[in-house]
Design a protein around this motif. Structure first.
Motif, PDB file in Angstrom:
ATOM      1  N   ALA A   1       0.671  -1.315   0.148  1.00  0.00           N
ATOM      2  CA  ALA A   1      -0.074   0.082   0.007  1.00  0.00           C
ATOM      3  C   ALA A   1       0.828   1.300   0.112  1.00  0.00           C
ATOM      4  N   GLY A   2       1.916   1.053   0.645  1.00  0.00           N
ATOM      5  CA  GLY A   2       2.949   2.316   0.453  1.00  0.00           C
ATOM      6  C   GLY A   2       3.616   2.447  -0.873  1.00  0.00           C
ATOM      7  N   ALA A   3       4.040   1.327  -1.261  1.00  0.00           N
ATOM      8  CA  ALA A   3       4.840   1.273  -2.678  1.00  0.00           C
ATOM      9  C   ALA A   3       3.901   1.580  -3.675  1.00  0.00           C
ATOM     10  N   MET A   4       2.541   1.366  -3.908  1.00  0.00           N
ATOM     11  CA  MET A   4       1.816   1.329  -5.062  1.00  0.00           C
ATOM     12  C   MET A   4       0.342   1.914  -4.403  1.00  0.00           C
ATOM     13  N   PRO A   5       0.461   3.002  -3.782  1.00  0.00           N
ATOM     14  CA  PRO A   5      -0.814   3.621  -3.060  1.00  0.00           C
ATOM     15  C   PRO A   5      -2.032   3.673  -3.891  1.00  0.00           C
ATOM     16  N   GLU A   6      -1.964   3.890  -5.442  1.00  0.00           N
ATOM     17  CA  GLU A   6      -2.984   4.043  -6.145  1.00  0.00           C
ATOM     18  C   GLU A   6      -3.708   2.748  -6.413  1.00  0.00           C
ATOM     19  N   ARG A   7      -3.245   1.543  -5.959  1.00  0.00           N
ATOM     20  CA  ARG A   7      -3.866   0.152  -6.096  1.00  0.00           C
ATOM     21  C   ARG A   7      -4.647  -0.287  -4.966  1.00  0.00           C
ATOM     22  N   VAL A   8      -4.474   0.396  -3.570  1.00  0.00           N
ATOM     23  CA  VAL A   8      -5.231  -0.136  -2.683  1.00  0.00           C
ATOM     24  C   VAL A   8      -6.395   0.935  -2.314  1.00  0.00           C
ATOM     25  N   THR A   9      -7.736   0.464  -1.924  1.00  0.00           N
ATOM     26  CA  THR A   9      -8.561   1.188  -1.502  1.00  0.00           C
ATOM     27  C   THR A   9      -8.621   1.386   0.109  1.00  0.00           C
ATOM     28  N   HIS A  10      -8.542   0.291   0.880  1.00  0.00           N
ATOM     29  CA  HIS A  10      -8.442   0.299   2.332  1.00  0.00           C
ATOM     30  C   HIS A  10      -7.237  -0.739   2.668  1.00  0.00           C
ATOM     31  N   LEU A  11      -7.086  -0.396   3.932  1.00  0.00           N
ATOM     32  CA  LEU A  11      -5.807  -1.489   4.449  1.00  0.00           C
ATOM     33  C   LEU A  11      -6.184  -1.551   5.931  1.00  0.00           C
ATOM     34  N   ALA A  12      -6.665  -2.689   6.381  1.00  0.00           N
ATOM     35  CA  ALA A  12      -7.259  -3.436   7.511  1.00  0.00           C
ATOM     36  C   ALA A  12      -6.161  -4.169   8.107  1.00  0.00           C
ATOM     37  N   LEU A  13      -5.374  -3.684   9.218  1.00  0.00           N
ATOM     38  CA  LEU A  13      -4.333  -4.518   9.712  1.00  0.00           C
ATOM     39  C   LEU A  13      -4.504  -5.237  11.121  1.00  0.00           C
ATOM     40  N   ILE A  14      -4.111  -6.331  11.533  1.00  0.00           N
ATOM     41  CA  ILE A  14      -4.305  -7.090  12.875  1.00  0.00           C
ATOM     42  C   ILE A  14      -2.835  -7.473  13.218  1.00  0.00           C
ATOM     43  N   ASP A  15      -2.609  -6.692  14.391  1.00  0.00           N
ATOM     44  CA  ASP A  15      -1.333  -6.662  15.046  1.00  0.00           C
ATOM     45  C   ASP A  15      -0.032  -6.896  14.214  1.00  0.00           C
ATOM     46  N   GLY A  16       0.066  -6.098  13.280  1.00  0.00           N
ATOM     47  CA  GLY A  16       1.405  -6.268  12.357  1.00  0.00           C
ATOM     48  C   GLY A  16       1.220  -4.918  11.534  1.00  0.00           C
ATOM     49  N   VAL A  17       2.528  -4.200  11.377  1.00  0.00           N
ATOM     50  CA  VAL A  17       2.517  -2.957  10.556  1.00  0.00           C
ATOM     51  C   VAL A  17       3.611  -2.653   9.754  1.00  0.00           C
ATOM     52  N   ILE A  18       4.922  -2.899  10.178  1.00  0.00           N
ATOM     53  CA  ILE A  18       5.918  -2.376   9.359  1.00  0.00           C
ATOM     54  C   ILE A  18       6.915  -3.587   9.378  1.00  0.00           C
ATOM     55  N   PRO A  19       7.699  -3.712   8.518  1.00  0.00           N
ATOM     56  CA  PRO A  19       8.937  -4.663   8.398  1.00  0.00           C
ATOM     57  C   PRO A  19       9.874  -4.540   9.622  1.00  0.00           C
ATOM     58  N   PRO A  20      10.427  -5.880  10.246  1.00  0.00           N
ATOM     59  CA  PRO A  20      11.332  -5.602  11.276  1.00  0.00           C
ATOM     60  C   PRO A  20      12.449  -4.825  10.856  1.00  0.00           C
TER      61      PRO A  20
END
Length: 285
Positions: free
Chosen positions: A113-132
């Protein structure tokens, strides 16, 4: 609660074949669901049927469940999973789609979603977010450890369990503990018979350490570039709750719910709470 209406699908991508479960009405909002490390599409077996108005495609990510393994010499970098998701969307005919991710799947979702924001409409996340992340001073040492681990893996064999119940009990006490029901759901899709009993279908290379890690600022740059509505569920007894300083730096709305890292899968109550949260999120115009 077991899934009342789910379709098993196979996705023949140019470079790999993936398996998936498909939930919801055909005219629902397209959603690609990505599970956590060493899990499979059954991670969403309790949650997906509770989501309203969504067409949820829950993948077995490459190397997991019934999906193919990457060719010899290839690896399982986060951006390779993001590449897979783009090909899945192309095959489904989804120019734009939402992402629902848990743990590692949430990380892959943020990367894409960060690399290609134009493709993603919603971002629903469960207990995870960025790379280690890791400090740059340790990059060479980490690379060496990862290269040696790749060599050492050639002589290792997966454990074989005498019964499904034995494998379930081991999974319950894994790196991240899960309930018996959650372990049974993951085992249902993740085990395969072998001489002497059962072993996990997962590719052994998934256990290898990453040769490269981003800096904190590099990792956060993906979250900052997300342009769609994004909502993060933090498990009270999960992983993200131990990093309040990270949570404060994220540009996403968030909600803390009771339960462990697999709160959406461990029991019906947790699945209902997460579903209520995301039904409200997806209903916002």
């Amino acid at each position: 609660m077991r899934v009342s209406s789910v379709t098993e699908v196979r996705l023949n991508l140019p470079h790999i074949e993936l398996a998936a479960h498909l939930f919801g009405p055909e005219d629902g909002l397209p959603v690609i669901a990505l599970h956590g490390w060493l899990d499979n599409a059954n991670s969403f077996a309790r949650l997906a049927p509770r989501l309203k108005g969504l067409r949820v495609l829950a993948l077995d990510m490459a190397g997991h469940g019934h999906s193919g393994h990457r060719p010899l010499g290839a690896g399982y970098a986060l951006w390779d999973y993001a590449h897979d998701v783009l090909h899945v969307a192309e095959q489904m005919g989804w120019q734009r789609f939402a992402l629902l991710g848990h743990s590692m799947g949430a990380i892959v979702s943020v990367v894409l979603a960060g690399a290609m924001p134009e493709r993603v409409t919603h971002l629903a996340l469960i207990d995870g977010v960025i790379p280690p992340t890791a400090e740059h001073e340790n990059a060479a040492e980490r690379m060496g450890m990862a290269l040696q681990a790749q060599l050492d893996l050639q002589g290792k064999r997966k454990p074989v369990y005498g019964s499904i119940d034995q494998a379930v009990q081991v999974r319950m006490k894994g790196l991240v503990a899960v309930s018996r029901e959650a372990a049974e759901l993951l085992a249902e899709r993740g085990l395969m018979p072998v001489p002497g009993g059962y072993t996990w279908r997962t590719d052994s290379r998934l256990t290898l350490p990453s040769p490269l890690r981003l800096s904190s600022e590099q990792a956060l740059s993906f979250a900052r570039r997300v342009s769609c509505p994004a909502h993060l569920v933090v498990a009270a007894d999960g992983m993200l709750g131990k990093h309040p300083e990270l949570l404060e730096r994220l540009p996403f709305s968030r909600e803390q719910l009771p339960g462990g890292h697999h709160l959406h899968l461990n029991d019906e109550e947790g699945a209902a709470l997460v579903a209520d949260c995301f039904n409200r999120f997806f209903a916002i115009p």
